[in-house]
Motif scaffolding. Structure first.
Motif, PDB file in Angstrom:
ATOM      1  N   TYR A   9     -24.830  83.461  26.001  1.00 47.68           N
ATOM      2  CA  TYR A   9     -25.133  84.448  27.039  1.00 47.68           C
ATOM      3  C   TYR A   9     -23.944  84.634  27.987  1.00 47.68           C
ATOM      4  O   TYR A   9     -23.601  85.761  28.354  1.00 47.68           O
ATOM      5  CB  TYR A   9     -26.374  84.024  27.821  1.00 47.68           C
ATOM      6  N   LEU A  10     -23.317  83.547  28.380  1.00 44.87           N
ATOM      7  CA  LEU A  10     -22.165  83.639  29.278  1.00 44.87           C
ATOM      8  C   LEU A  10     -20.994  84.361  28.608  1.00 44.87           C
ATOM      9  O   LEU A  10     -20.342  85.204  29.231  1.00 44.87           O
ATOM     10  CB  LEU A  10     -21.745  82.248  29.754  1.00 44.87           C
ATOM     11  N   VAL A  11     -20.747  84.056  27.335  1.00 48.76           N
ATOM     12  CA  VAL A  11     -19.672  84.733  26.603  1.00 48.76           C
ATOM     13  C   VAL A  11     -19.973  86.235  26.481  1.00 48.76           C
ATOM     14  O   VAL A  11     -19.101  87.076  26.721  1.00 48.76           O
ATOM     15  CB  VAL A  11     -19.463  84.092  25.206  1.00 48.76           C
ATOM     16  N   LEU A  15     -17.809  89.317  28.030  1.00 51.21           N
ATOM     17  CA  LEU A  15     -17.347  90.406  27.168  1.00 51.21           C
ATOM     18  C   LEU A  15     -17.842  91.767  27.662  1.00 51.21           C
ATOM     19  O   LEU A  15     -17.090  92.739  27.678  1.00 51.21           O
ATOM     20  CB  LEU A  15     -17.805  90.184  25.724  1.00 51.21           C
ATOM     21  N   LEU A  16     -19.103  91.833  28.064  1.00 51.40           N
ATOM     22  CA  LEU A  16     -19.680  93.096  28.530  1.00 51.40           C
ATOM     23  C   LEU A  16     -19.009  93.565  29.822  1.00 51.40           C
ATOM     24  O   LEU A  16     -18.649  94.747  29.952  1.00 51.40           O
ATOM     25  CB  LEU A  16     -21.184  92.951  28.734  1.00 51.40           C
ATOM     26  N   THR A  46     -30.219  88.384  24.685  1.00 56.86           N
ATOM     27  CA  THR A  46     -29.958  87.018  25.155  1.00 56.86           C
ATOM     28  C   THR A  46     -30.373  86.846  26.616  1.00 56.86           C
ATOM     29  O   THR A  46     -30.720  85.744  27.029  1.00 56.86           O
ATOM     30  CB  THR A  46     -28.486  86.613  24.960  1.00 56.86           C
ATOM     31  N   SER A  47     -30.338  87.934  27.391  1.00 55.70           N
ATOM     32  CA  SER A  47     -30.832  87.853  28.781  1.00 55.70           C
ATOM     33  C   SER A  47     -32.301  87.448  28.787  1.00 55.70           C
ATOM     34  O   SER A  47     -32.715  86.560  29.545  1.00 55.70           O
ATOM     35  CB  SER A  47     -30.682  89.200  29.498  1.00 55.70           C
ATOM     36  N   PHE A  48     -33.092  88.106  27.940  1.00 52.29           N
ATOM     37  CA  PHE A  48     -34.519  87.757  27.885  1.00 52.29           C
ATOM     38  C   PHE A  48     -34.746  86.373  27.288  1.00 52.29           C
ATOM     39  O   PHE A  48     -35.661  85.660  27.713  1.00 52.29           O
ATOM     40  CB  PHE A  48     -35.308  88.836  27.141  1.00 52.29           C
ATOM     41  N   ALA A  49     -33.897  85.973  26.342  1.00 53.74           N
ATOM     42  CA  ALA A  49     -34.005  84.614  25.792  1.00 53.74           C
ATOM     43  C   ALA A  49     -33.716  83.584  26.886  1.00 53.74           C
ATOM     44  O   ALA A  49     -34.431  82.575  27.008  1.00 53.74           O
ATOM     45  CB  ALA A  49     -33.048  84.431  24.614  1.00 53.74           C
ATOM     46  N   VAL A  50     -32.699  83.825  27.697  1.00 59.02           N
ATOM     47  CA  VAL A  50     -32.359  82.917  28.800  1.00 59.02           C
ATOM     48  C   VAL A  50     -33.494  82.885  29.820  1.00 59.02           C
ATOM     49  O   VAL A  50     -33.866  81.822  30.328  1.00 59.02           O
ATOM     50  CB  VAL A  50     -31.019  83.330  29.448  1.00 59.02           C
ATOM     51  N   ILE A  51     -34.074  84.034  30.123  1.00 60.94           N
ATOM     52  CA  ILE A  51     -35.183  84.088  31.082  1.00 60.94           C
ATOM     53  C   ILE A  51     -36.370  83.270  30.575  1.00 60.94           C
ATOM     54  O   ILE A  51     -36.965  82.489  31.327  1.00 60.94           O
ATOM     55  CB  ILE A  51     -35.596  85.549  31.357  1.00 60.94           C
TER      56      ILE A  51
END
Length: 193
Positions: A9-11, A15-16, A46-51
């Motif tokens: 997610y950080l990578v 990149l974004l 990945t934002s929703f996965a992290v949440i």
């Protein structure tokens, strides 16, 4: 597993943000139309996965709140920012994509409901590419208000010199050879082809 998803997610976030900054200031992005779209959707997923994985943490709740507030704020002003993001991050903003040769590609895109689609000429530079020409209907067809870039049936590479790049826009009737100045991005000449 959580640490791996957080690192991914950080990578993706770096990149974004880098891709957005490079495009905003220098019109440079990753090669291909869909690379930015894929990067954005990977970041959203990945934002929703992290949440979900870090729901008990305050930062996960703040991330969800930020995403929801950003969505609401993009919808409030007549949905214009929302449509721009939607068209830019889905295939619906692309009218035509064409590889012209090994150095250039052309695309007709429209990311707004308030403006007509425009022509972009992009120079390929390995895994990156740079937009060198951005031309609207008015830029190309100043004297003929009936002609539209968005209804072109095909785009073909014609020629290139040190400072110019010529393309042929095919319409099925009279076709048009358009010569651009590569340094300024302006139309230098247009004639029936």
């Amino acid at each position: 597993m959580k640490k791996i998803i957080l690192k991914i997610y950080l990578v993706l976030s770096i990149l974004l943000v880098s891709d957005g900054v490079l495009y905003y200031f220098w019109k440079i992005s990753f090669a291909g139309y869909y690379s930015d779209v894929i990067l954005f959707w990977l970041w959203i997923l990945t934002s929703f996965a992290v949440i979900v994985l870090f729901w008990k943490k305050l930062l996960a709740k703040l991330l969800l709140g930020t995403l929801i507030v950003a969505l609401i704020l993009s919808i409030l002003p007549m949905m214009l920012p929302f449509y721009t993001i939607f068209f830019a991050m889905t295939p619906f903003g692309s009218r035509m994509q064409k590889d012209l040769n090994q150095n250039y590609r052309a695309q007709i895109v429209g990311y707004s409901v308030m403006t007509r689609p425009w022509l972009e000429i992009i120079e390929k530079k390995g895994i990156f590419e740079q937009q060198i020409i951005h031309s609207t209907d008015h830029d190309i067809f100043k004297n003929d208000g009936n002609l539209r870039v968005s209804v072109a049936k095909d785009i073909r590479f014609d020629s290139e010199a040190d400072n110019t790049l010529s393309l042929v826009l095919f319409y099925g009737g009279p076709n048009y050879k358009v010569t651009f100045n590569k340094k300024t991005g302006k139309v230098k000449a247009i004639k029936t082809h």
